[in-house]
Design an enzyme around this catalytic site. Structure first.
Site, PDB file in Angstrom:
ATOM      1  N   GLY A 169       6.051 -10.522  -1.623  1.00  0.00           N
ATOM      2  CA  GLY A 169       5.723 -11.860  -2.124  1.00  0.00           C
ATOM      3  C   GLY A 169       6.057 -11.966  -3.600  1.00  0.00           C
ATOM      4  N   GLY A 402      42.247  -8.931 -19.258  1.00  0.00           N
ATOM      5  CA  GLY A 402      40.954  -9.367 -19.792  1.00  0.00           C
ATOM      6  C   GLY A 402      39.952  -8.228 -19.815  1.00  0.00           C
TER       7      GLY A 402
HETATM    8  C1  HXC Z   1      -6.396  -8.343   0.790  1.00  0.00           C
HETATM    9  C2  HXC Z   1      -5.248  -6.714   1.869  1.00  0.00           C
HETATM   10  C3  HXC Z   1      -4.037  -7.245   1.428  1.00  0.00           C
HETATM   11  C4  HXC Z   1      -4.086  -8.409   0.623  1.00  0.00           C
HETATM   12  C5  HXC Z   1      -3.609  -5.525   2.614  1.00  0.00           C
HETATM   13  N1  HXC Z   1      -4.930  -5.655   2.609  1.00  0.00           N
HETATM   14  N2  HXC Z   1      -3.031  -6.490   1.909  1.00  0.00           N
HETATM   15  N3  HXC Z   1      -6.431  -7.257   1.560  1.00  0.00           N
HETATM   16  N4  HXC Z   1      -5.288  -8.914   0.318  1.00  0.00           N
HETATM   17  N5  HXC Z   1      -2.979  -8.965   0.135  1.00  0.00           N
HETATM   18  C6  HXC Z   1      -5.900  -4.796   3.275  1.00  0.00           C
HETATM   19  C7  HXC Z   1      -5.809  -4.921   4.771  1.00  0.00           C
HETATM   20  O1  HXC Z   1      -6.600  -6.014   5.202  1.00  0.00           O
HETATM   21  C8  HXC Z   1      -6.411  -3.588   5.211  1.00  0.00           C
HETATM   22  O2  HXC Z   1      -7.787  -3.649   5.116  1.00  0.00           O
HETATM   23  C9  HXC Z   1      -5.928  -2.647   4.140  1.00  0.00           C
HETATM   24  O3  HXC Z   1      -5.557  -3.456   3.024  1.00  0.00           O
HETATM   25  C10 HXC Z   1      -4.704  -1.865   4.544  1.00  0.00           C
HETATM   26  O4  HXC Z   1      -3.744  -2.773   5.064  1.00  0.00           O
HETATM   27  P1  HXC Z   1      -3.039  -2.554   6.475  1.00  0.00           P
HETATM   28  O5  HXC Z   1      -2.529  -3.875   6.889  1.00  0.00           O
HETATM   29  O6  HXC Z   1      -3.931  -1.829   7.403  1.00  0.00           O
HETATM   30  O7  HXC Z   1      -1.858  -1.579   6.052  1.00  0.00           O
HETATM   31  P2  HXC Z   1      -0.388  -1.554   6.586  1.00  0.00           P
HETATM   32  O8  HXC Z   1      -0.377  -1.580   8.072  1.00  0.00           O
HETATM   33  O9  HXC Z   1       0.254  -0.427   5.924  1.00  0.00           O
HETATM   34  O10 HXC Z   1       0.292  -2.884   6.084  1.00  0.00           O
HETATM   35  C11 HXC Z   1       0.476  -3.077   4.707  1.00  0.00           C
HETATM   36  C12 HXC Z   1       0.948  -4.507   4.430  1.00  0.00           C
HETATM   37  C13 HXC Z   1      -0.020  -5.498   5.147  1.00  0.00           C
HETATM   38  C14 HXC Z   1       2.364  -4.679   5.000  1.00  0.00           C
HETATM   39  C15 HXC Z   1       0.997  -4.695   2.953  1.00  0.00           C
HETATM   40  O11 HXC Z   1      -1.335  -5.157   4.787  1.00  0.00           O
HETATM   41  C16 HXC Z   1       0.240  -6.890   4.744  1.00  0.00           C
HETATM   42  O12 HXC Z   1       1.156  -7.541   5.284  1.00  0.00           O
HETATM   43  N6  HXC Z   1      -0.577  -7.392   3.851  1.00  0.00           N
HETATM   44  C17 HXC Z   1      -0.483  -8.776   3.407  1.00  0.00           C
HETATM   45  C18 HXC Z   1       0.691  -8.966   2.565  1.00  0.00           C
HETATM   46  C19 HXC Z   1       0.731 -10.332   1.965  1.00  0.00           C
HETATM   47  O13 HXC Z   1       1.038 -11.300   2.655  1.00  0.00           O
HETATM   48  N7  HXC Z   1       0.279 -10.408   0.720  1.00  0.00           N
HETATM   49  C20 HXC Z   1       0.226 -11.629   0.003  1.00  0.00           C
HETATM   50  C21 HXC Z   1       1.616 -11.826  -0.514  1.00  0.00           C
HETATM   51  S1  HXC Z   1       1.706 -13.234  -1.450  1.00  0.00           S
HETATM   52  P3  HXC Z   1      -8.746  -3.052   6.249  1.00  0.00           P
HETATM   53  O14 HXC Z   1     -10.101  -3.152   5.670  1.00  0.00           O
HETATM   54  O15 HXC Z   1      -8.544  -3.905   7.446  1.00  0.00           O
HETATM   55  O16 HXC Z   1      -8.259  -1.664   6.456  1.00  0.00           O
HETATM   56  C22 HXC Z   1       1.523 -12.704  -2.949  1.00  0.00           C
HETATM   57  C23 HXC Z   1       1.568 -13.801  -3.898  1.00  0.00           C
HETATM   58  C24 HXC Z   1       1.764 -13.285  -5.261  1.00  0.00           C
HETATM   59  O17 HXC Z   1       1.365 -11.589  -3.215  1.00  0.00           O
HETATM   60  C25 HXC Z   1       2.087 -14.479  -6.056  1.00  0.00           C
HETATM   61  C26 HXC Z   1       2.545 -14.167  -7.383  1.00  0.00           C
HETATM   62  C27 HXC Z   1       3.364 -15.323  -7.895  1.00  0.00           C
END
Ligand code: HXC
Length: 508
Positions: A169, A402
């Site tokens: 992201g 160039g």
């Molecule tokens: C809160 C999060 C999190 C997040 C992961 N976790 N990402 N909690 N906010 N962004 C938590 C999960 O719920 C989980 O908690 C633990 O971290 C481990 O994650 P898993 O999913 O079990 O791990 P994995 O299978 O390795 O997957 C990792 C991952 C996935 C690919 C990163 O977690 C994921 O897709 N996360 C969301 C990514 C995302 O969309 N982020 C926002 C992007 S937008 P539990 O307690 O269940 O174990 C952004 C905007 C920024 O970042 C803007 C700036 C301009």
């Protein structure tokens, strides 16, 4: 007193555990080290001073009030690398996926601010699921605070990012704005939108690796400057890199003693007799570098140009060199972007530039034109021309068209320009030139041959440029290291006044 000490100890050991033993095990099973283990490798032993280890988030929504971890998913502080101060943050994936909360961001901002105050590099170890979703706009605001600091610090202190897990992201834009971004193979990945969103929007089915792993960013997109096979190697390489870059933009390296004359006779045989044959420019670089030590930047991307750091007679320099082994050393879009950014880094941080030239020109082609070689090529021209650090150029063979001008020629401000006797400084190669100026003879191979030989004889040498003063000296290849070292010594107090401006308008 005993009770209060015990409480401190209890807090400390809780903060050491991050998200707990099970999650640490999972981290290890994935081939990743924990945030603390990484810092222990990155920093000199017993130099890490941790800050904010008891910080917690302050959110209550979505059950967050029941999920509090001391440190809030990032370890921050300062330490030393080979004796030099650095500020660090290391995201802890075991705590809510290393997601960035308001307080997590505040911790990062605090060390960035202090690094600016004292003039020391910032190294970020990224392993995070991005903005902490439960915190909503607070975490977006946190990212923006980091972004703002990335920009203010740019060109003041070196900023290095290492992607050791997810980086997705908008989160990708902080590493992208730092000076160098490296990635660990198989575990690190970066993308603006992940595989699921891509599938929904475009219908493409792709893995994380194929969307944003090292095979994409270190080889095709150039988003990352290097890839390493595991956490340990990556951290050790960052330690090595830090030896080649200064603490901040005010640092000037103290002069070493005058260079001894050390001829390197093997270089006399580097350029093949036949000027159409390639040779490995890295041999020249490794021969002129102190102890043959070269830290290459963007090793796996745009191999037709080589960029990286070394020291020559103890003076750190940035090397930019055409590589005849790849695309005959032509400049194309990627090579221009790669070298331009590198040149600008060196100029920001007072690192002299040494340029080795063997370039037959810009790469012709519809694809290059349609994708904007004009704008991208001009970035490199702009970067070399605006750089005020000492600039030394050595033409080993071709310097055509160039590309001759662009590759740190005398005309755009290089301080010392050398050429080897094998140099060919001309508008273009003999064949192309003859086919244009003697088009009427094109069907007569004998005449074309005669014209080619006479063009070759007249222009395929360094002496016309040398007679005009465009080349300061024609040197034997064996003397290259000595000549560069002496020029660096001569240029140590170079100071150039440029006209006042807010900033330039490089053709981005
Ligand atoms: C809160 C999060 C999190 C997040 C992961 N976790 N990402 N909690 N906010 N962004 C938590 C999960 O719920 C989980 O908690 C633990 O971290 C481990 O994650 P898993 O999913 O079990 O791990 P994995 O299978 O390795 O997957 C990792 C991952 C996935 C690919 C990163 O977690 C994921 O897709 N996360 C969301 C990514 C995302 O969309 N982020 C926002 C992007 S937008 P539990 O307690 O269940 O174990 C952004 C905007 C920024 O970042 C803007 C700036 C301009």
């Amino acid at each position: 007193m005993r009770e209060t000490t015990a409480k401190l100890e209890e807090h400390r050991s809780r903060s050491e555990l991050g998200g707990g033993i099970d999650r640490i095990k999972t981290q290890h099973q994935r081939g990743k080290l924990t945030a603390r283990e990484r810092l222990a490798i990155l920093l000199d032993p017993d130099t890490f001073e941790e800050w904010d280890r008891f910080v917690e988030h302050r959110s209550h929504d979505f059950g967050l009030d029941k999920q509090k971890f001391l440190g809030d998913g990032v370890i921050t502080g300062h330490g030393k690398i080979n004796g030099h101060l650095v500020f660090v943050f290391s995201q802890d994936f075991t705590v809510m996926g290393g997601s960035l909360s308001e307080m997590h961001a505040k911790k990062i901002c605090k060390i960035m601010d202090k690094a600016m105050d004292v003039g020391a590099p910032v190294i970020g170890l990224n392993d995070s699921g991005g903005a902490r979703i439960q915190e909503g706009v607070l975490s977006l605001g946190g990212y923006a605070e980091v972004f703002k600091r990335n920009v203010i610090a740019s060109g003041v202190i070196p900023q290095i990012s290492l992607i050791m897990g997810p980086c997705a992201g908008g989160a990708v834009y902080s590493p992208a704005m730092t000076d160098f971004t490296f990635m660990v193979q198989d575990t690190g990945y970066m993308f603006v939108t992940g595989p699921d969103v891509v599938k929904t929007v475009t219908g493409e089915v792709v893995t994380s690796e194929n969307l944003g792993g090292t095979s994409v960013h270190a080889i095709q997109s150039g988003v990352v400057h290097g890839r390493f096979s595991n956490d340990y190697d990556a951290l050790m390489e960052i330690r090595r890199l830090m030896d080649f870059i200064p603490q901040n933009n005010r640092e000037h390296q103290p002069l070493k003693t005058s260079p001894a004359i050390t001829p390197i006779p093997s270089l006399n045989k580097l350029v093949p007799e036949n000027s159409q044959h390639p040779y490995d420019m890295k041999e020249l670089i490794l021969n002129v570098a102190d102890d043959g030590e070269f830290f290459e930047i963007h090793k796996d991307w745009a191999g037709n140009i080589i960029t990286g750091f070394c020291q020559i007679n103890g003076q750190r320099v940035g090397i930019v060199a055409n590589q005849p082994m790849v695309l005959a050393g032509c400049l194309d879009i990627n090579a221009s972007r790669k070298a331009a950014r590198f040149v600008r880094f060196c100029d920001c941080f007072n690192i002299p530039l040494v340029t080795f030239v063997d370039v037959p020109g810009f790469l012709p082609g519809v694809d290059q034109e349609k994708n904007g070689i004009i704008s991208h090529g001009s970035k490199l021209l702009f970067a070399f021309a605006e750089a005020t650090v000492p600039k030394i150029t050595v033409i080993t063979r071709k310097a055509y068209g160039g590309a001759y001008d662009v590759m740190s020629s005398k005309h755009i401000g290089a301080d010392v320009n050398y050429a080897w006797p094998s140099a060919e400084i001309a508008v273009m190669g003999a064949k192309g030139a003859v086919e244009i100026i003697f088009r009427k003879d094109i069907d007569d191979p004998e005449k074309i041959n005669a014209h080619t030989n006479s063009y070759q004889e007249k222009f395929a040498n360094p002496y016309i440029a040398a007679k005009l003063g465009y080349i300061d000296e024609v040197i034997l290849p064996q003397d290259t290291r000595t000549k560069i070292a002496r020029s660096l010594e001569m240029l140590q107090n170079k100071h150039i006044m440029t006209p006042w401006k807010k900033h330039d308008n490089i053709s981005l």
